[in-house]
Design an enzyme around this catalytic site. Structure first.
Site, PDB file in Angstrom:
ATOM      1  N   ASP A 267      -1.076   1.964   6.711  1.00 18.73           N
ATOM      2  CA  ASP A 267      -0.713   1.168   5.542  1.00 18.73           C
ATOM      3  C   ASP A 267       0.314   0.094   5.912  1.00 18.73           C
ATOM      4  OD1 ASP A 267      -0.137   0.322   3.006  1.00 18.73           O
ATOM      5  OD2 ASP A 267       0.176   2.334   2.182  1.00 18.73           O
ATOM      6  N   ASP A 329      -3.270  -1.317  -5.247  1.00 19.66           N
ATOM      7  CA  ASP A 329      -3.509   0.075  -5.642  1.00 19.66           C
ATOM      8  C   ASP A 329      -4.240   0.213  -6.977  1.00 19.66           C
ATOM      9  OD1 ASP A 329      -2.029   0.473  -3.426  1.00 19.66           O
ATOM     10  OD2 ASP A 329      -0.506   1.725  -4.383  1.00 19.66           O
TER      11      ASP A 329
HETATM   12  C1  GLA Z   1       0.532   2.019  -0.801  1.00 27.75           C
HETATM   13  C2  GLA Z   1      -0.947   2.372  -0.702  1.00 27.75           C
HETATM   14  C3  GLA Z   1      -1.211   3.598  -1.558  1.00 27.75           C
HETATM   15  C4  GLA Z   1      -0.348   4.753  -1.056  1.00 27.75           C
HETATM   16  C5  GLA Z   1       1.121   4.351  -1.096  1.00 27.75           C
HETATM   17  C6  GLA Z   1       1.996   5.392  -0.436  1.00 27.75           C
HETATM   18  O1  GLA Z   1       0.892   1.620  -2.082  1.00 27.75           O
HETATM   19  O2  GLA Z   1      -1.746   1.300  -1.104  1.00 27.75           O
HETATM   20  O3  GLA Z   1      -2.582   3.947  -1.483  1.00 27.75           O
HETATM   21  O4  GLA Z   1      -0.739   5.097   0.242  1.00 27.75           O
HETATM   22  O5  GLA Z   1       1.331   3.121  -0.415  1.00 27.75           O
HETATM   23  O6  GLA Z   1       3.330   5.021  -0.370  1.00 27.75           O
END
Ligand code: GLA
Length: 505
Positions: A267, A329
């Protein structure tokens, strides 16, 4: 008159005092399990209650560009550097009382945290940002041969966020092995962010107290016939502010292999602090881990998470990725799901193929923010999109209707079709949309979607799909044949609902 003006002066003075008492440096911890996850807020309130200053999050620095305080209650807008020389703005709110301050952090899952005053001095200007690393485009990373169909499983984030533990993961694995999901093809049990702790003296990443023994956990999950996934960042910190893999890529890949990890979600987050915001550099950062995973000795599915930036579809597979997120997200709300699923995936179908997939984010099915009708739309659309199917709910306690949605083998067969061609929209009339996906056996999966607020008749025209003549139709939610249709197929579709059919060759 005199008394009145004195009164006004006192009121004005106390407003000023209220404003200026916010001036200072405040700091707090995200949660009590890891002392490294500190955030610092530097606030400067002028006499009129205008706010300036900065916010230092583990994963990014933000400048406060506007804000007001009145009677201790405040809001501010902050800005951070994003990729492609753009900035991202967010609005925070909160309230200060004496030496404590409650800060509301925005986001899909807004959270609030308590900060304490560290000083009452006007905050010094933010440290200048050190120059960022620029890297040349990397040579292609060899394919790991995994994910010939979109990965299926579960991920902890949507439901548990920071509350995921070893116990939860074991219980989820138990549930998946028993409730039909494993038999339906759900294989990966993925731990998302918040498992990490600080590194040991030799730089090895460790898990925190929520995960006492990762190897034992992997053994347990494997013992159920399932696979275990983990999460990290190419930057120094993860999105939740935990330890990332920056400058420890090969070492971390080896650690995960030694634990028996089968899947990595990687990520971007704080990588924006250290890497220049261009495509070659981002590719190089992802390729570095792609190579590290290949060299680790254990095959691991490689999931890129950088929210679809910098045309990731063009290069995600070349850096070794098996899937890549296409958007920010998802939230457990109709608006979020339908925006991601219907609006933001069009045109990406050319990038999906066996071994590498577009990822419109994890499922929200069963998390409670949508109706079962809307969750059926979610599942059907993800199946047509050849999306990874990673359940995101608490599988230890699932309503039968929800389990039926997740375990619909006919919808799953569409998602997992071996041809590996992602479907797309073939017609749209207002809120009514028809999406089609070609299948290996020469048939088509077709979704008749109604995004509107009242039931409507939706028609799939053969000419829009690119077929002709008479074809047998089967309803994949009713699990029933619908006879043979010539030229088109129509059905009544509930508000926010779907009729998902297979049109035989
Ligand atoms: C980001 C990702 C999410 C999750 C969070 C965890 O926002 O896009 O899917 O993994 O981080 O902190």
């Amino acid at each position: 008159m005199r008394y009145l003006s004195i009164g006004i002066a006192i009121a004005a003075l106390s407003a000023v005092a209220g404003a200026q008492s916010l001036t200072g440096v405040w700091s707090g911890r995200y949660s009590s399990d890891d002392e490294a996850r500190v955030i610092v807020l530097g606030l400067d309130a002028d006499a009129a209650g205008h706010l300036t200053g900065y916010l230092r999050l583990p994963q990014a620095d933000e400048r406060i560009v506007d804000g007001r305080v009145s009677g201790g209650v405040f809001w501010f807008m902050s800005e951070r550097d994003a990729n492609n020389n753009t900035t991202q703005q967010r609005i925070y709110g909160g309230e200060a009382q004496g030496e404590k301050l409650r800060l509301i952090i925005p986001g899909n899952r807004a959270q609030s945290m308590e900060l304490k005053r560290v000083s009452s001095d006007r905050p010094a200007p933010m440290m200048p940002v050190p120059p960022k690393v620029s890297l040349p485009a990397p040579p292609p990373v060899a394919s790991n041969g995994l994910a010939q169909t979109p990965p299926m499983g579960w991920n902890s984030w949507n439901k548990f966020q920071g509350k995921v533990t070893d116990k939860v993961v074991r219980e989820i694995a138990d549930a998946m092995a028993k409730n039909g999901m494993k038999d339906a093809g759900y294989l990966y049990v993925n731990i998302d962010d918040t498992w990490e702790s600080a590194r040991d003296a030799t730089g090895n990443i460790r898990s925190n107290s929520k995960f006492p023994d990762m190897k034992a956990l992997a053994d347990y999950v494997h013992g159920k016939g399932l696979k275990l996934g983990i999460y990290s960042s190419p930057g120094p910190k993860t999105c939740a502010g935990y330890e990332g893999s920056y400058q420890h890529e090969a070492q971390d890949a080896k650690t995960w292999a030694a634990w028996g990890i089968d899947y990595l979600k990687y990520d971007w987050c704080s990588a924006a602090r250290v890497y220049a915001p261009d495509q070659a550099t981002m590719q190089a950062a992802y390729a570095k881990m792609g190579e590290a995973l290949l060299a680790s000795g254990l095959p691991m599915v490689y999931s890129l998470c950088q929210y679809g930036m910098l045309d990731v579809g063009e290069w995600g597979a070349k850096v070794g990725g098996n899937l890549w997120r296409t958007t920010g997200d998802i939230g457990d709300r109709w608006d979020s799901m339908q925006n991601i699923g219907f609006n933001l995936q069009m045109g990406r179908e050319k990038y999906a193929a066996p071994g590498h997939w577009n990822d419109p984010d994890m499922l929200e099915i069963g998390n409670g923010g949508m109706s079962e009708t809307e969750y059926r739309t979610h599942m059907s659309l993800w199946a047509i999109l050849a999306a990874p199917l990673l359940a995101g709910n608490d599988l230890r306690d699932v309503a039968p209707g929800i389990l039926e949605i997740l375990n619909n083998k006919e919808a799953i067969a569409v998602d997992q079709d071996k041809l590996g061609k992602q479907g797309t929209r073939v017609s749209k009339q207002g809120d009514l949309e028809v999406w089609a996906r070609p299948l290996e056996d020469g048939g088509y999966a077709v979704g008749l979607f109604n995004r509107g607020a009242s039931a409507a008749q939706v028609t799939a025209q053969w000419s829009d799909i690119g077929i002709a003549g008479a074809h047998a139709v089967r309803d994949l939610w009713a699990h029933a044949g619908r006879g043979t249709a010539s030229g088109s197929y129509s059905a009544e579709v509930p508000a926010h609902g779907v009729v998902l059919v297979k049109i035989a060759k």
